[in-house]
Design an enzyme around this catalytic site. Structure first.
Site, PDB file in Angstrom:
ATOM      1  N   ALA A 123       0.825  -1.217   0.000  1.00 20.28           N
ATOM      2  CA  ALA A 123       0.000   0.000   0.000  1.00 20.28           C
ATOM      3  C   ALA A 123       0.852   1.255   0.000  1.00 20.28           C
ATOM      4  O   ALA A 123       1.213   1.787   1.053  1.00 20.28           O
ATOM      5  CB  ALA A 123      -0.937  -0.029   1.210  1.00 20.28           C
ATOM      6  N   LEU A 124       1.184   1.698  -1.219  1.00 21.92           N
ATOM      7  CA  LEU A 124       2.004   2.906  -1.379  1.00 21.92           C
ATOM      8  C   LEU A 124       1.167   4.054  -1.958  1.00 21.92           C
ATOM      9  O   LEU A 124       1.123   5.150  -1.401  1.00 21.92           O
ATOM     10  CB  LEU A 124       3.194   2.596  -2.305  1.00 21.92           C
ATOM     11  CG  LEU A 124       4.119   3.761  -2.678  1.00 21.92           C
ATOM     12  CD1 LEU A 124       4.862   4.278  -1.438  1.00 21.92           C
ATOM     13  CD2 LEU A 124       5.152   3.329  -3.741  1.00 21.92           C
ATOM     14  N   PRO A 127      -4.686   8.805  -3.054  1.00 19.30           N
ATOM     15  CA  PRO A 127      -5.455   9.651  -3.981  1.00 19.30           C
ATOM     16  C   PRO A 127      -4.644  10.865  -4.429  1.00 19.30           C
ATOM     17  O   PRO A 127      -4.732  11.286  -5.583  1.00 19.30           O
ATOM     18  CB  PRO A 127      -6.663  10.088  -3.140  1.00 19.30           C
ATOM     19  CG  PRO A 127      -6.793   9.044  -2.080  1.00 19.30           C
ATOM     20  CD  PRO A 127      -5.407   8.550  -1.797  1.00 19.30           C
ATOM     21  N   ARG A 266      -8.947 -20.234 -40.476  1.00 17.44           N
ATOM     22  CA  ARG A 266      -9.987 -19.436 -41.137  1.00 17.44           C
ATOM     23  C   ARG A 266      -9.542 -19.072 -42.558  1.00 17.44           C
ATOM     24  O   ARG A 266      -8.361 -18.831 -42.798  1.00 17.44           O
ATOM     25  CB  ARG A 266     -10.247 -18.151 -40.345  1.00 17.44           C
ATOM     26  CG  ARG A 266     -11.383 -17.321 -40.933  1.00 17.44           C
ATOM     27  CD  ARG A 266     -11.943 -16.347 -39.930  1.00 17.44           C
ATOM     28  NE  ARG A 266     -12.911 -15.445 -40.535  1.00 17.44           N
ATOM     29  CZ  ARG A 266     -14.204 -15.707 -40.615  1.00 17.44           C
ATOM     30  NH1 ARG A 266     -14.698 -16.845 -40.162  1.00 17.44           N
ATOM     31  NH2 ARG A 266     -15.035 -14.829 -41.172  1.00 17.44           N
ATOM     32  N   GLY A 339     -13.778  -9.576 -36.025  1.00 13.87           N
ATOM     33  CA  GLY A 339     -14.812  -9.502 -34.989  1.00 13.87           C
ATOM     34  C   GLY A 339     -14.602 -10.531 -33.890  1.00 13.87           C
ATOM     35  O   GLY A 339     -14.863 -10.271 -32.709  1.00 13.87           O
ATOM     36  N   GLU A 362       2.765   0.110 -10.987  1.00 10.54           N
ATOM     37  CA  GLU A 362       4.180  -0.050 -10.605  1.00 10.54           C
ATOM     38  C   GLU A 362       5.078   0.960 -11.331  1.00 10.54           C
ATOM     39  O   GLU A 362       6.209   0.661 -11.712  1.00 10.54           O
ATOM     40  CB  GLU A 362       4.651  -1.488 -10.797  1.00 10.54           C
ATOM     41  CG  GLU A 362       3.826  -2.425  -9.922  1.00 10.54           C
ATOM     42  CD  GLU A 362       4.510  -3.709  -9.524  1.00 10.54           C
ATOM     43  OE1 GLU A 362       5.749  -3.764  -9.557  1.00 10.54           O
ATOM     44  OE2 GLU A 362       3.785  -4.635  -9.167  1.00 10.54           O
ATOM     45  N   GLY A 363       4.540   2.162 -11.529  1.00  9.96           N
ATOM     46  CA  GLY A 363       5.281   3.224 -12.211  1.00  9.96           C
ATOM     47  C   GLY A 363       4.758   3.395 -13.615  1.00  9.96           C
ATOM     48  O   GLY A 363       4.981   2.522 -14.475  1.00  9.96           O
TER      49      GLY A 363
HETATM   50  C1  LIG Z   1      -5.153  -1.971 -11.371  1.00 12.15           C
HETATM   51  C2  LIG Z   1      -4.160  -1.196 -10.563  1.00 12.15           C
HETATM   52  C3  LIG Z   1      -3.517  -1.827  -9.508  1.00 12.15           C
HETATM   53  C4  LIG Z   1      -2.638  -1.107  -8.709  1.00 12.15           C
HETATM   54  N1  LIG Z   1      -2.054  -1.722  -7.630  1.00 12.15           N
HETATM   55  C5  LIG Z   1      -1.339  -0.984  -6.732  1.00 12.15           C
HETATM   56  C6  LIG Z   1      -0.863  -1.579  -5.517  1.00 12.15           C
HETATM   57  O1  LIG Z   1      -1.073  -2.767  -5.244  1.00 12.15           O
HETATM   58  N2  LIG Z   1      -0.196  -0.784  -4.642  1.00 12.15           N
HETATM   59  C7  LIG Z   1       0.048   0.538  -4.888  1.00 12.15           C
HETATM   60  O2  LIG Z   1       0.653   1.188  -4.042  1.00 12.15           O
HETATM   61  N3  LIG Z   1      -0.382   1.126  -6.053  1.00 12.15           N
HETATM   62  C8  LIG Z   1      -1.074   0.397  -6.967  1.00 12.15           C
HETATM   63  N4  LIG Z   1      -1.526   0.974  -8.134  1.00 12.15           N
HETATM   64  C9  LIG Z   1      -1.289   2.385  -8.359  1.00 12.15           C
HETATM   65  C10 LIG Z   1      -0.322   2.676  -9.494  1.00 12.15           C
HETATM   66  O3  LIG Z   1       0.983   2.324  -9.129  1.00 12.15           O
HETATM   67  C11 LIG Z   1      -0.479   4.163  -9.870  1.00 12.15           C
HETATM   68  O4  LIG Z   1      -1.738   4.286 -10.513  1.00 12.15           O
HETATM   69  C12 LIG Z   1       0.622   4.649 -10.781  1.00 12.15           C
HETATM   70  O5  LIG Z   1       1.840   4.713 -10.065  1.00 12.15           O
HETATM   71  C13 LIG Z   1       0.321   6.022 -11.380  1.00 12.15           C
HETATM   72  O6  LIG Z   1      -0.060   6.932 -10.382  1.00 12.15           O
HETATM   73  P1  LIG Z   1      -1.394   7.817 -10.559  1.00 12.15           P
HETATM   74  O7  LIG Z   1      -2.486   6.891 -10.945  1.00 12.15           O
HETATM   75  O8  LIG Z   1      -1.564   8.605  -9.317  1.00 12.15           O
HETATM   76  O9  LIG Z   1      -1.103   8.750 -11.783  1.00 12.15           O
HETATM   77  P2  LIG Z   1      -0.428  10.200 -11.728  1.00 12.15           P
HETATM   78  O10 LIG Z   1       0.776  10.138 -10.858  1.00 12.15           O
HETATM   79  O11 LIG Z   1      -1.466  11.191 -11.422  1.00 12.15           O
HETATM   80  O12 LIG Z   1       0.041  10.356 -13.238  1.00 12.15           O
HETATM   81  C14 LIG Z   1      -0.864  10.675 -14.296  1.00 12.15           C
HETATM   82  C15 LIG Z   1      -0.073  10.793 -15.591  1.00 12.15           C
HETATM   83  O13 LIG Z   1       0.910  11.829 -15.473  1.00 12.15           O
HETATM   84  C16 LIG Z   1       2.199  11.312 -15.789  1.00 12.15           C
HETATM   85  N5  LIG Z   1       3.221  11.940 -14.961  1.00 12.15           N
HETATM   86  C17 LIG Z   1       3.194  12.172 -13.620  1.00 12.15           C
HETATM   87  N6  LIG Z   1       4.336  12.723 -13.214  1.00 12.15           N
HETATM   88  C18 LIG Z   1       5.135  12.841 -14.300  1.00 12.15           C
HETATM   89  C19 LIG Z   1       6.457  13.315 -14.538  1.00 12.15           C
HETATM   90  N7  LIG Z   1       7.226  13.760 -13.539  1.00 12.15           N
HETATM   91  N8  LIG Z   1       6.951  13.263 -15.797  1.00 12.15           N
HETATM   92  C20 LIG Z   1       6.199  12.776 -16.815  1.00 12.15           C
HETATM   93  N9  LIG Z   1       4.939  12.322 -16.659  1.00 12.15           N
HETATM   94  C21 LIG Z   1       4.426  12.344 -15.427  1.00 12.15           C
HETATM   95  C22 LIG Z   1       2.108   9.814 -15.471  1.00 12.15           C
HETATM   96  O14 LIG Z   1       3.085   9.080 -16.153  1.00 12.15           O
HETATM   97  C23 LIG Z   1       0.702   9.507 -15.939  1.00 12.15           C
HETATM   98  O15 LIG Z   1       0.705   9.330 -17.335  1.00 12.15           O
HETATM   99  C24 LIG Z   1      -2.367   0.249  -8.988  1.00 12.15           C
HETATM  100  C25 LIG Z   1      -2.995   0.869 -10.081  1.00 12.15           C
HETATM  101  C26 LIG Z   1      -3.877   0.163 -10.857  1.00 12.15           C
HETATM  102  C27 LIG Z   1      -4.551   0.867 -12.003  1.00 12.15           C
END
Ligand SMILES: Cc1cc2nc3c(=O)[nH]c(=O)nc-3n(C[C@H](O)[C@H](O)[C@H](O)COP(=O)(O)OP(=O)(O)OC[C@H]3O[C@@H](n4cnc5c(N)ncnc54)[C@H](O)[C@@H]3O)c2cc1C
Length: 378
Positions: A123-124, A127, A266, A339, A362-363
């Site tokens: 949990a990293l 919102p 096909r 399709g 994961e980034g």
């Molecule tokens: C299905 C799912 C499972 C997940 N599981 C986990 C989990 O188990 N634990 C956990 O901790 N998290 C989890 N996550 C969270 C996930 O790691 C984040 O969604 C992800 O790191 C992106 O963060 P954000 O959604 O806040 O996007 P934001 O940080 O708001 O980014 C939005 C956009 O802006 C871009 N952006 C932001 N900063 C920069 C920059 N400096 N330079 C260029 N572009 C930038 C991003 O690349 C992205 O395209 C999960 C997400 C999903 C969708």
């Protein structure tokens, strides 16, 4: 056999592939209906597939990172959702607790996390901040000799179903960013509130919003050192990101195989689809790209196994190109099937949606590119 693998790796691959075909395939539809694969995870634990690197002292197989990568790849061919849960449990949790956990944490969680009796979420994200994790707002305050944790986490895989959480929270001034974050183990109890989040793919993985309200924790709950939690988070993500590359690889290989078998059976315009050169080129491209990503992912895992310094650069490159490959290969495979590729009865439709998530979790790939450039500068 791939030159970076040996016979043990091939046995691990075979065992993961057989399990996935026998046990995971029949459960895929349940996951599409948002059912969490709790029993499957226990069964994987019994076979040593849930955390292949789990230390022998705690009942784990004690295998290397390449074994983990291969397990993830084979499972991803059938269910990127199960592959995601298992790479989090194996790399982000078990390896992290084995590396940074104190004796109390190791005794309490490791054996059960390896066997699948206990599922632990990572949990990293919050919102406020996913990419900018160093800005996180969850707080653990010192009160009467204990830590009191309050926080709000977002997008947490297995969050709905976990028995415990590895939580990153601020333990100093916000201005100190990554230097005032600490990692804690928190059991699921009355101080933990969860609500489901549904996203485009990876259905059935228990993705959740998780709130921690006045959770009281002893010093034993600290993973690593106080205010050094960000390094714990980043080190575990180095493994996790390589695993995401492997999920992309598994998705791509399955997509290629599905497309090949379809075009062979096909016909159109009086010929087999497989006779059209444009479709042959699609297949040839998929093959070449899949094998180049395979080399990258296996090299990254080999470097981690041998403690070679370029591991970080390769790990992030594997995440970037593996996730892109998964998206591109499923897109092309669906195109080749017309399709039928879009039908919800077809596995490609699920793989396409699941693959998209790998470019973000994961980034997000933009952040991965930033990191690759930073490592290159060094
Ligand atoms: C299905 C799912 C499972 C997940 N599981 C986990 C989990 O188990 N634990 C956990 O901790 N998290 C989890 N996550 C969270 C996930 O790691 C984040 O969604 C992800 O790191 C992106 O963060 P954000 O959604 O806040 O996007 P934001 O940080 O708001 O980014 C939005 C956009 O802006 C871009 N952006 C932001 N900063 C920069 C920059 N400096 N330079 C260029 N572009 C930038 C991003 O690349 C992205 O395209 C999960 C997400 C999903 C969708």
């Amino acid at each position: 056999m791939h030159p970076l693998l040996d016979e043990t790796h091939e046995l691990v691959r075979k065992s993961a592939a057989e399990f996935a075909e026998r046990e995971i395939d029949p459960f895929v539809k349940n996951m599409e209906n948002y059912e969490y694969p709790r029993d499957l995870l226990r069964d994987m634990g019994k076979l040593g597939l849930l955390a292949p690197m789990g230390p022998i002292d705690y009942g784990g197989p004690g295998l290397d990172f390449r074994s983990e990568i291969l397990t993830v790849e084979e499972v991803a061919k059938h269910s990127p959702g199960v592959a995601t849960i298992l790479e989090i449990q194996g790399s982000l949790i078990v390896d992290t607790l084995a590396t940074y956990g104190n004796n109390a944490i190791k005794e309490k969680y490791l054996s059960k996390a390896i066997s699948g009796e206990t599922i632990i979420s990572y949990a990293l994200s919050e919102p406020c901040c996913g990419s900018d994790a160093a800005a996180l707002e969850s707080v653990a305050r010192r009160e009467r000799g204990e830590w009191v944790l309050n926080g709000h986490k977002m997008w947490i895989t297995s969050g709905m179903n976990a028995d415990a959480y590895l939580v990153f929270a601020r333990t100093g001034p916000k201005e100190e960013r990554h230097k005032s974050i600490t990692a804690f183990m928190v059991d699921r109890n009355k101080c933990v509130e969860t609500s489901p989040i549904h996203v485009i793919g990876l259905r059935g993985t228990g993705t959740a919003e998780v709130k921690f309200v006045d959770c009281e924790l002893g010093d034993d709950a600290v993973v690593g050192e106080v205010n050094k939690g960000f390094y714990v988070a980043i080190n575990s993500l180095n493994l996790g990101r390589t695993c995401v590359g492997s999920i992309g690889l598994g998705i791509a290989e399955r997509a290629m195989r599905e497309a090949i078998s379809y075009i062979k059976q096909r016909s159109a315009f009086g010929r087999s689809l497989a006779d059209f050169q444009v479709l042959q080129h699609y297949v040839a491209n998929m093959y070449a790209q899949t094998e180049s990503v395979r080399s990258l992912v296996y090299s990254a895992a080999y470097m981690r196994d041998k403690s070679l310094p370029d591991f970080l650069l390769y790990a992030h490159s594997a995440k970037l190109l593996g996730s892109r490959l998964g998206v591109e290969s499923t897109r092309v495979a669906i195109q080749m099937m017309g399709g039928m590729g879009l039908s919800t009865d077809n596995v490609l439709e699920m793989l396409y949606r699941d693959a998209k998530v790998t470019e973000i979790y994961e980034g997000a790939n933009e952040i991965i590119l930033n990191t690759i450039y930073r490592f290159m500068e060094k």
